[in-house]
Design a protein around this motif. Structure first.
Motif, PDB file in Angstrom:
ATOM      1  N   UNK A 182       0.829  -1.206   0.000  1.00 39.38           N
ATOM      2  CA  UNK A 182       0.000   0.000   0.000  1.00 39.38           C
ATOM      3  C   UNK A 182       0.866   1.259   0.000  1.00 39.38           C
ATOM      4  N   UNK A 183       2.041   1.160   0.579  1.00 35.29           N
ATOM      5  CA  UNK A 183       2.929   2.318   0.646  1.00 35.29           C
ATOM      6  C   UNK A 183       3.543   2.634  -0.709  1.00 35.29           C
ATOM      7  N   UNK A 184       3.847   1.608  -1.480  1.00 39.82           N
ATOM      8  CA  UNK A 184       4.542   1.793  -2.759  1.00 39.82           C
ATOM      9  C   UNK A 184       3.623   1.716  -3.968  1.00 39.82           C
ATOM     10  N   UNK A 185       2.453   1.081  -3.805  1.00 38.45           N
ATOM     11  CA  UNK A 185       1.544   0.932  -4.931  1.00 38.45           C
ATOM     12  C   UNK A 185       2.012  -0.081  -5.955  1.00 38.45           C
ATOM     13  N   UNK A 186       2.737  -1.108  -5.510  1.00 38.71           N
ATOM     14  CA  UNK A 186       3.199  -2.146  -6.429  1.00 38.71           C
ATOM     15  C   UNK A 186       3.274  -3.486  -5.701  1.00 38.71           C
ATOM     16  N   UNK A 187       3.509  -4.543  -6.462  1.00 41.59           N
ATOM     17  CA  UNK A 187       3.647  -5.882  -5.895  1.00 41.59           C
ATOM     18  C   UNK A 187       5.085  -6.115  -5.436  1.00 41.59           C
ATOM     19  N   UNK A 188       5.231  -6.628  -4.223  1.00 38.80           N
ATOM     20  CA  UNK A 188       6.552  -6.930  -3.663  1.00 38.80           C
ATOM     21  C   UNK A 188       6.808  -8.433  -3.729  1.00 38.80           C
ATOM     22  N   UNK A 189       8.057  -8.801  -3.985  1.00 47.31           N
ATOM     23  CA  UNK A 189       8.452 -10.206  -4.113  1.00 47.31           C
ATOM     24  C   UNK A 189       9.231 -10.618  -2.868  1.00 47.31           C
ATOM     25  N   UNK A 190       8.657 -11.555  -2.113  1.00 51.81           N
ATOM     26  CA  UNK A 190       9.204 -11.965  -0.831  1.00 51.81           C
ATOM     27  C   UNK A 190       9.461 -13.461  -0.839  1.00 51.81           C
ATOM     28  N   UNK A 191      10.575 -13.877  -0.261  1.00 48.88           N
ATOM     29  CA  UNK A 191      11.043 -15.252  -0.438  1.00 48.88           C
ATOM     30  C   UNK A 191      10.916 -16.141   0.788  1.00 48.88           C
ATOM     31  N   UNK A 192      10.295 -15.667   1.856  1.00 48.58           N
ATOM     32  CA  UNK A 192      10.127 -16.494   3.051  1.00 48.58           C
ATOM     33  C   UNK A 192       9.055 -15.887   3.942  1.00 48.58           C
ATOM     34  N   UNK A 193       8.607 -16.655   4.922  1.00 45.83           N
ATOM     35  CA  UNK A 193       7.654 -16.138   5.902  1.00 45.83           C
ATOM     36  C   UNK A 193       8.268 -14.985   6.682  1.00 45.83           C
TER      37      UNK A 193
END
Length: 270
Positions: A45-56
């Motif tokens: 919501x802060x950046x307005x884009x999809x973030x790619x995360x690799x772990x819990x």
């Protein structure tokens, strides 16, 4: 494994560059085939884009960062300059990640831009499982990463799952979907209605109050809880994030200190 040509190609394509919605992570979930099913693509919501995360762990850290009102930008999977890390590795006799004899670009988990008065304007977070810290090569690559950012005069912090309060993460996961709901009718009257309910029923849990309101006002089951969640997520109301939303009582919920809502406090005391 990334070939030298692939790494250079991605850098030329702008990966690891930009800010907010224009930023492109160096690695994406699609790129890294070796990742397990704990990877995720999450809207910021802060950046307005999809973030790619690799772990819990990365997801937990991201949710905390995205909730922080002082943080202005979150850039995940930030690449380090390969030539510089190779030079540092030689200078300090440190291990540099290699695959099949090819040096691999080091990637920091998060590059943060902040406006908090008690934090640096930019800093870097590396999120890693504490069990990986038993590996000597990983320890040396972390030291290499630390020295790289030290050379750039940017603070670098190591975070493991031991540093993350599980209750905080659970609360944020509950609030996250309601950050920007489609509901736009949170009028002062509605806010004041719930504020009065919290005061009159301070002994009830949030769940108990929502059930009571649904019955008293002939609402659909769960309707009032959804509205309360949206109001808290959008910071009209606040509570101690270290206490589970399942356990808080209405007396724990306070009106936000935003100046625009001071009139509600005044009206309730008249």
């Amino acid at each position: 494994m990334l070939t030298k040509e692939q790494q250079l190609k991605w850098i030329k394509e702008g990966r690891g560059q930009g800010f907010l919605s224009k930023y492109k992570p160096f690695l994406t979930v699609k790129d890294n085939k070796s990742l397990n099913n704990r990877s995720s693509r999450v809207y910021g919501y802060k950046t307005g884009r999809t973030h790619h995360l690799f772990s819990d762990l990365e997801l937990a850290v991201f949710l905390i960062l995205d909730r922080n009102i002082f943080i202005k930008d979150i850039r995940e999977q930030m690449p380090l300059n390969l030539k510089e890390t190779e030079d540092l590795a030689r200078t300090f006799s440190l291990y540099h990640p290699m695959k099949n004899g090819i040096a691999q670009t080091l990637v920091s988990t998060f590059f943060i831009v902040s406006e908090a008065t008690n934090a640096p304007p930019v800093y870097v977070i590396r999120a890693i499982s504490h069990t990986e810290l038993e590996n000597l090569n990983i320890l040396e690559s972390l030291e290499l990463e630390r020295r790289y950012w030290q050379k750039e005069n940017i603070p670098w912090y190591l975070v493991t799952e031991k540093d993350i309060p599980l209750t905080v993460v659970d609360n944020i996961k509950w609030l996250y979907p309601a950050n920007y709901s489609e509901s736009k009718n949170h009028t002062p009257d509605k806010i004041n209605f719930y504020y009065q309910q919290f005061i009159r029923n301070s002994h009830l849990s949030l769940i108990e109050l929502s059930k009571y309101i649904d019955i008293q006002y002939s609402l659909e089951p769960g309707e009032s809880l959804l509205e309360i969640r949206e109001l808290i997520a959008q910071r009209y109301f606040v509570f101690d994030i270290n206490i589970s939303y399942r356990k808080i009582t209405c007396g724990n919920i306070k009106l936000s200190e935003q100046d625009s809502w001071e009139v509600i406090c005044n009206a309730s005391n008249q």
